[in-house]
Structure formats: structure tokens, C-alpha cells
Design an enzyme around this catalytic site. Structure first.
Site, PDB file in Angstrom:
ATOM      1  N   LYS A   1       0.831  -1.210   0.000  1.00 56.40           N
ATOM      2  CA  LYS A   1       0.000   0.000   0.000  1.00 56.40           C
ATOM      3  C   LYS A   1       0.861   1.254   0.000  1.00 56.40           C
ATOM      4  CE  LYS A   1      -3.943  -2.252   2.149  1.00 56.40           C
ATOM      5  NZ  LYS A   1      -4.882  -2.386   3.270  1.00 56.40           N
TER       6      LYS A   1
ATOM      7  N   GLN B   1      -4.805  -1.446   9.682  1.00 54.24           N
ATOM      8  CA  GLN B   1      -4.755  -2.751   9.020  1.00 54.24           C
ATOM      9  C   GLN B   1      -5.331  -3.838   9.936  1.00 54.24           C
ATOM     10  OE1 GLN B   1      -3.889  -3.030   5.848  1.00 54.24           O
ATOM     11  NE2 GLN B   1      -3.964  -5.234   5.654  1.00 54.24           N
TER      12      GLN B   1
ATOM     13  N   ASP C   1     -11.072   3.066   4.263  1.00 53.80           N
ATOM     14  CA  ASP C   1     -11.498   1.668   4.130  1.00 53.80           C
ATOM     15  C   ASP C   1     -13.019   1.548   4.057  1.00 53.80           C
ATOM     16  OD1 ASP C   1      -9.323  -0.161   4.042  1.00 53.80           O
ATOM     17  OD2 ASP C   1      -8.934   0.133   6.190  1.00 53.80           O
TER      18      ASP C   1
HETATM   19  N1  L34 Z   1      -8.045  -2.229   7.223  1.00 53.64           N
HETATM   20  N2  L34 Z   1      -7.415  -4.356   6.621  1.00 53.64           N
HETATM   21  C1  L34 Z   1      -7.855  -3.142   6.270  1.00 53.64           C
HETATM   22  N3  L34 Z   1      -8.154  -2.814   4.986  1.00 53.64           N
HETATM   23  C2  L34 Z   1      -7.980  -3.709   4.000  1.00 53.64           C
HETATM   24  O1  L34 Z   1      -8.314  -3.409   2.738  1.00 53.64           O
HETATM   25  C3  L34 Z   1      -7.484  -4.984   4.323  1.00 53.64           C
HETATM   26  N4  L34 Z   1      -7.212  -5.935   3.360  1.00 53.64           N
HETATM   27  C4  L34 Z   1      -7.421  -7.352   3.680  1.00 53.64           C
HETATM   28  C5  L34 Z   1      -6.710  -7.627   5.005  1.00 53.64           C
HETATM   29  N5  L34 Z   1      -6.849  -6.550   5.980  1.00 53.64           N
HETATM   30  C6  L34 Z   1      -7.234  -5.291   5.656  1.00 53.64           C
HETATM   31  C7  L34 Z   1      -6.212  -5.833   2.466  1.00 53.64           C
HETATM   32  O2  L34 Z   1      -5.643  -4.779   2.229  1.00 53.64           O
HETATM   33  C8  L34 Z   1      -6.770  -8.039   2.507  1.00 53.64           C
HETATM   34  N6  L34 Z   1      -5.971  -7.016   1.865  1.00 53.64           N
HETATM   35  C9  L34 Z   1      -5.038  -7.236   0.828  1.00 53.64           C
HETATM   36  C10 L34 Z   1      -4.280  -6.217   0.290  1.00 53.64           C
HETATM   37  C11 L34 Z   1      -3.354  -6.449  -0.708  1.00 53.64           C
HETATM   38  C12 L34 Z   1      -3.165  -7.705  -1.191  1.00 53.64           C
HETATM   39  C13 L34 Z   1      -3.923  -8.747  -0.669  1.00 53.64           C
HETATM   40  C14 L34 Z   1      -4.854  -8.499   0.328  1.00 53.64           C
HETATM   41  C15 L34 Z   1      -2.127  -7.930  -2.241  1.00 53.64           C
HETATM   42  O3  L34 Z   1      -1.315  -7.085  -2.492  1.00 53.64           O
HETATM   43  N7  L34 Z   1      -2.119  -9.114  -2.855  1.00 53.64           N
HETATM   44  C16 L34 Z   1      -1.151  -9.486  -3.852  1.00 53.64           C
HETATM   45  C17 L34 Z   1      -0.192 -10.530  -3.310  1.00 53.64           C
HETATM   46  C18 L34 Z   1       0.601 -10.052  -2.162  1.00 53.64           C
HETATM   47  C19 L34 Z   1       1.353 -11.182  -1.501  1.00 53.64           C
HETATM   48  O4  L34 Z   1       2.382 -11.591  -2.037  1.00 53.64           O
HETATM   49  O5  L34 Z   1       0.892 -11.656  -0.469  1.00 53.64           O
HETATM   50  C20 L34 Z   1      -1.899 -10.115  -5.021  1.00 53.64           C
HETATM   51  O6  L34 Z   1      -1.392 -10.046  -6.132  1.00 53.64           O
HETATM   52  O7  L34 Z   1      -2.975 -10.672  -4.792  1.00 53.64           O
END
Ligand code: L34
Length: 289
Positions: free
Chosen positions: A56, A100, A123
Site C-alpha cells: 500500500k 490494518q 477503508d
Molecule cells: N483495514 N485491513 C484493512 N483494509 C484492507 O483493505 C485490508 N485488506 C485485507 C486484510 N486486511 C485489511 C487488504 O488490504 C486483505 N488485503 C489485501 C491487500 C493487498 C493484497 C492482498 C490483500 C495484495 O497485495 N495481494 C497481492 C499478493 C501479495 C502477496 O504476495 O501476499 C496479489 O497479487 O494478490
């Protein structure tokens, strides 16, 4: 006969979105002489949260949004966390606040989300913003659901009149997505079925889906036999397993049945982050007006 679904490239779509946002951020800075600023609060050292918050902050940097990281120890008291939020609420430099999730067990997450100023709640987890969403007058759209809607839009997948089946009823994904997909709006107008762990004969529901959203947090839970041929399958799962990061969808077999499918990683995750940037810019616009 087997077909191969078209993969929806969330990474690429998020990248395009970021370059559009970068231009809007420049314009905002020129007009307001203020840099949009997101404060991320990270309590403890959950490894997945570390990755997401890092992603982020990096994305903020890419589009010219300032980011602050407020790191608190895993044993931080509820009171200290609430104090930090109160400070960020008052700080005129800060436009967006993100705490988070998940939070450590001694913290009451509901109280924390309630403490964030609704105007800075990028959020969209504050009850006031959830209520506004439910009533069809959202201030911000929650990032993951918005990311899903945006993927559908950019891929040219119509929702109106379609049957969308959402598997998972979480406050952060399933519930708001069901509301948004059924809303009277250009990204809605779908007929929505919301399934969950107590749904009887789940496959009989998922097989009806024109648009199937998997958001249950169980690795490779959705298998080919649960999918209608040609359906759009959106995988919101990010499960860390011994075999690496896997979604809620058994990608290889479902891709033989579906019309469109999102990968994990590189599907919904990057879109969640892009939408956070959008909300931060929107928050800055509203607060600096
Ligand atoms: N307050 N908490 C708050 N806001 C959110 O919007 C989240 N979320 C979820 C968990 N807790 C939170 C996220 O940001 C899930 N989440 C999230 C954010 C980013 C990614 C996955 C979940 C992400 O970048 N995924 C990448 C892979 C990253 C890795 O290697 O783990 C992808 O390509 O899916």
C-alpha cells in the site's frame, strides 16, 4: 470439450488505474498546494499485514500520495491505539486513516473502527460509512469490493440482470459486495445470492452464477463442478499455504470451465490497493474543499 477462460489481469488494470490517479494527484497538488496523505496503522507483526501495508505504501509513492506508517507493538493497549487514532483524526496533514486488520486479541476492532473520523475512513469500515453504503449514498466504496466491481467494468462484464453468487459473508468483502452488486446503480442491478458456511448444497447455488465471487478464505474451495460454463469467476482469496499463495478457486480446473477468471496473485489484491489510493485522493478532495 474444454475451453480456456480469459484471465483478468488485475495487476495490469491496477497499473493503468495508478497512472490515471497519478495525473489526478498532480492536478490536486497544483490546485491545493497540499499533498494527499494516508496514515497506515500497523499493530504487531502479522506477516501478511506487513506485506499488504508495504504494498500500500509503495503504491502511494507511485502515484504521489504521501504515506505515514504508524507502527504499534503487538501488546499495545486499546487505549493507546485509540489515542493514536484521535491524534490522526485531528492532524490536518492526514487525509486518510487505515488501521490494518486483523488486530491483536486484546483490541476491540469495532471500537477502533468507530473511532476513525468517517471523513478519513478510506477503508469505509466506520458504521456511518457502512450505513451510507447500505442506503445507496456511499462516501467511499470499500476497497476490495470496489476493486472487484472495477475489474468487471474494465473487462466489459455487465452486471445488470445477471445472477451474481457471492460465497462468503465477511464485513470487509462478501457483505458489502452483495449490497453493491444488487444496488440500483451502473455497477449493480444484479440478482444476488449470498452464500456462506451454513449454506445447504452450495454447489447448486454456485452453478447458477453468471458471476461467481469466491471470498471464503479456504484454499481452492471452488472447483470446476461448482461453476457454470462461461461464468465469470472472481477470486478474492489470499491464502498462504505451504505451496505458496493460493486463492479460494482451484484455478487450473476452473479455468477450463469459466469464461473469465482472476488469478491469485495478480487479480483482486492489486485492485484493492488501487482503490485505497482513489479513496485517499477523494478524502483529500473533500477535506481540502
Ligand atoms: N483495514 N485491513 C484493512 N483494509 C484492507 O483493505 C485490508 N485488506 C485485507 C486484510 N486486511 C485489511 C487488504 O488490504 C486483505 N488485503 C489485501 C491487500 C493487498 C493484497 C492482498 C490483500 C495484495 O497485495 N495481494 C497481492 C499478493 C501479495 C502477496 O504476495 O501476499 C496479489 O497479487 O494478490
Amino acid at each position: 470439450m474444454t475451453t480456456t477462460a480469459q484471465t483478468i489481469d488485475g495487476k495490469q488494470i491496477a497499473k493503468e488505474l495508478r497512472s490515471e490517479l497519478a495525473e489526478e494527484v498532480i492536478e490536486f497538488i497544483q490546485n491545493n498546494s497540499v499533498v494527499p496523505c494516508l496514515a497506515a496503522v500497523l499493530v504487531g507483526e502479522d506477516p501478511a499485514s506487513e506485506v499488504y501495508v508495504r504494498n500500500k505504501r509503495r503504491a502511494c509513492e507511485h502515484v504521489g500520495i504521501e504515506s505515514q506508517l504508524h507502527r504499534l507493538a503487538a501488546d499495545t493497549s486499546q487505549d493507546d491505539l485509540l489515542k493514536r487514532i484521535a491524534k490522526l483524526n485531528k492532524d490536518e496533514k492526514v487525509h486518510g486513516i487505515l488501521v490494518q486488520l486483523p488486530l491483536p486479541p486484546q483490541i476491540d476492532s469495532d471500537q477502533v473502527l468507530l473511532a476513525i473520523s468517517p471523513a478519513k475512513d478510506v477503508d469505509a469500515f466506520h458504521p456511518m460509512n457502512v450505513g451510507r453504503l447500505l442506503q445507496g449514498n456511499p462516501r467511499f466504496l470499500p476497497c476490495t469490493p470496489h476493486g472487484v466491481l472495477h475489474l468487471l467494468k474494465r473487462t466489459g462484464i455487465e452486471t445488470a440482470g445477471k445472477h451474481a453468487v457471492v460465497v462468503g459473508r465477511s464485513d470487509i468483502v462478501g457483505k458489502p459486495l452483495a449490497i453493491l452488486l444488487s444496488a440500483k446503480s451502473p455497477s449493480g442491478n444484479a440478482t444476488v445470492t449470498l452464500c456462506h458456511s451454513r449454506t445447504a448444497d452450495l454447489a447448486s447455488h454456485t452453478r447458477q452464477a453468471d458471476i461467481l465471487i469466491a471470498a471464503i478464505g479456504i484454499p481452492e474451495f471452488i472447483t470446476a463442478g461448482m461453476v457454470k460454463p462461461g461464468a465469470t469467476v472472481i477470486d478474492v482469496g489470499v491464502n498462504r499455504t505451504d505451496a505458496g499463495l493460493v486463492g479460494d478457486v482451484a484455478f487450473d480446473e476452473v479455468a477450463q470451465v469459466a469464461g473469465h477468471i482472476t488469478p491469485v496473485p495478480g487479480g483482486v489484491g492489486p485492485m484493492t490497493i488501487a482503490m485505497l489510493l482513489l479513496n485517499t485522493l477523494e478524502a483529500a478532495r473533500a477535506l481540502e474543499r
